[in-house]
Design a protein around this motif. Structure first.
Motif, PDB file in Angstrom:
ATOM      1  N   GLN A 134       0.753   4.312   2.433  1.00  0.00           N
ATOM      2  CA  GLN A 134       1.219   5.634   2.557  1.00  0.00           C
ATOM      3  C   GLN A 134       0.970   6.081   3.967  1.00  0.00           C
ATOM      4  O   GLN A 134       1.429   7.160   4.491  1.00  0.00           O
ATOM      5  N   MET A 135       0.282   5.455   4.793  1.00  0.00           N
ATOM      6  CA  MET A 135      -0.078   5.722   6.027  1.00  0.00           C
ATOM      7  C   MET A 135       1.281   5.205   6.950  1.00  0.00           C
ATOM      8  O   MET A 135       1.728   5.774   7.959  1.00  0.00           O
ATOM      9  N   GLU A 218      -3.006  -5.022   7.936  1.00  0.00           N
ATOM     10  CA  GLU A 218      -1.646  -5.020   7.197  1.00  0.00           C
ATOM     11  C   GLU A 218      -0.896  -4.023   8.313  1.00  0.00           C
ATOM     12  O   GLU A 218       0.404  -4.019   8.207  1.00  0.00           O
ATOM     13  N   THR A 219      -1.537  -3.024   8.802  1.00  0.00           N
ATOM     14  CA  THR A 219      -0.776  -2.035   9.447  1.00  0.00           C
ATOM     15  C   THR A 219       0.000  -2.716  10.740  1.00  0.00           C
ATOM     16  O   THR A 219       1.336  -2.491  10.953  1.00  0.00           O
ATOM     17  N   SER A 224       4.723  -4.742  12.948  1.00  0.00           N
ATOM     18  CA  SER A 224       5.237  -5.916  13.813  1.00  0.00           C
ATOM     19  C   SER A 224       4.663  -5.398  15.285  1.00  0.00           C
ATOM     20  O   SER A 224       5.204  -5.520  16.401  1.00  0.00           O
ATOM     21  N   MET A 225       3.242  -5.114  15.190  1.00  0.00           N
ATOM     22  CA  MET A 225       2.419  -4.643  16.263  1.00  0.00           C
ATOM     23  C   MET A 225       1.161  -5.389  16.188  1.00  0.00           C
ATOM     24  O   MET A 225       0.091  -4.460  15.964  1.00  0.00           O
ATOM     25  N   PRO A 226       1.229  -6.732  16.731  1.00  0.00           N
ATOM     26  CA  PRO A 226       0.139  -7.562  16.428  1.00  0.00           C
ATOM     27  C   PRO A 226      -1.408  -6.831  17.106  1.00  0.00           C
ATOM     28  O   PRO A 226      -2.540  -7.149  16.975  1.00  0.00           O
ATOM     29  N   ASP A 227      -1.040  -6.087  18.411  1.00  0.00           N
ATOM     30  CA  ASP A 227      -2.145  -5.841  19.218  1.00  0.00           C
ATOM     31  C   ASP A 227      -2.321  -4.115  19.081  1.00  0.00           C
ATOM     32  O   ASP A 227      -3.285  -3.620  19.725  1.00  0.00           O
TER      33      ASP A 227
END
Ligand code: A2P
Length: 348
Positions: A134-135, A218-219, A224-227
């Protein structure tokens, strides 16, 4: 004629499994047959599928022969053991447990956000954690419009997230308290009735809970923002259905509250309810049974240059679990991906 699929639901007697059956039926998913699977305890029992009653079968290693798609919600250890068997039989798995979510071979998908990741599916697709789903549905349009620097989230999660046993524990404790009896806790470490527990899943070495770290990791994977800087506090509240979240977002570029409202009003799967003058904001009791993710209380964070605060609510059993899984199945059908490209990928 349009193709129809043989679909299994593993954990069909549980809170999410029943919702999966209901969602498949309500959305008219093209099924030729539905096979409900659960433990030996429930084999022979009936579960509803529309107007029909289906007979539950015991989940076994050979349950998946000839089955096209399986939706799993029977817990992590069951998924760990049986999802590879299913994929090996040529059955594509959509798994609601946390067992495969961070495995690099498994796409972690929220269709409104990263449906394209399904192109890499190798037989097991992971359905994210309910609070994360949901976020990210709300974060994605903000990311696309203004960039994301940091996310701070606090959750208020319903007992149905723990499954049928969580629902029963809250019900029983409320009844006991109203009848002047002592309460007992077996599912949660403390009484959940008329209380709030800042504790979901187990504590880890870094002093966060596993639920909190699921939201962080998971976010990052879904976006696709590993940092990406993300931090979470997850609490269990005495609500039956619907998770609520207070989310603070720091964007790279300025996004006014007004522009954010307009942006989210156009976002897929999102419904803005934000009229404080009339006491209108998202509520768990209104989100229960609904498909959309509700967002409101959108306001600028006056303590930083580019920040927004908001309140996000969704039905944890629907968008947070069953609906998202069925939407993944629908995307697979649309993209013609209901097949296992190599049956040996998970046989290590
Ligand atoms: P059963 O009802 O036979 O125990 P919930 O999340 O609501 O607790 O539901 C868990 C689901 O997972 C139920 O359908 C439960 O079936 C199923 N399940 C639990 N353990 C197993 C197992 N070892 N094998 C197959 N299904 C299982």
């Amino acid at each position: 004629m349009d193709k129809k699929y043989k679909v299994a639901v593993a954990g069909a007697t549980g809170a999410v499994g029943r919702e999966m059956l209901k969602t498949l039926y309500e959305r008219n998913f093209p099924v030729s047959e539905v096979i409900p699977l659960a433990s030996a305890r429930s084999a022979g029992n009936a579960v509803p599928f529309g107007d029909e009653e289906l007979t539950v079968r015991e989940l076994k290693e050979d349950s998946f022969a000839g089955i096209d798609l399986a939706l799993f919600s029977a817990g992590g250890s069951v998924s760990e053991k049986f999802a590879p068997c299913a994929a090996h039989s040529g059955c594509v798995v959509i798994d609601n447990s946390s067992a495969w979510r961070m495995d690099p071979r498994c796409p972690l998908v929220v269709p409104e956000v990263n449906a394209q990741a399904l192109r890499d599916q190798k037989g097991i697709i992971a359905n994210p954690n309910c609070s994360t789903i949901q976020m990210v549905v709300v974060l994605k349009p903000i990311l696309d419009a203004a960039g994301l620097e940091r996310v701070v989230v606090s959750t208020y999660q319903a007992v149905s997230g723990t499954g049928q046993k969580g629902i029963e524990e809250l019900e029983r404790q409320v009844r006991d308290l109203f009848n002047g009896r002592d309460t007992e806790n077996s599912v949660y470490p403390h009484r959940i009735a008329f209380n709030i527990l800042p504790h979901i899943d187990v504590f880890l070495e870094n002093e966060y809970t596993r639920e909190e770290m699921k939201m962080v990791n998971e976010t990052r994977k879904i976006l696709s923002m590993p940092d990406l800087r993300v931090t979470a506090t997850c609490a269990r509240v005495p609500v039956f259905y619907g998770h609520s979240e207070s989310v603070n977002v720091e964007t790279a570029r300025k996004l006014t509250a007004r522009d954010c409202r307009a942006l989210l009003a156009r976002a897929p799967g999102v419904r803005v309810i934000d009229n404080p003058a009339e006491n209108l904001y998202p509520l768990a009791i209104d989100a229960a049974g609904e498909d959309d993710t509700f967002v409101g209380r959108i306001r600028e964070d006056e303590s930083i240059e580019n920040g927004l605060n908001m309140w996000i609510v969704a039905d944890n059993l629907r968008k947070g679990a069953a609906l998202n899984a069925v939407q993944i199945a629908e995307e697979l059908v649309k993209m013609d991906l209901v097949r296992v490209p190599d049956r040996n990928v998970f046989m290590d």
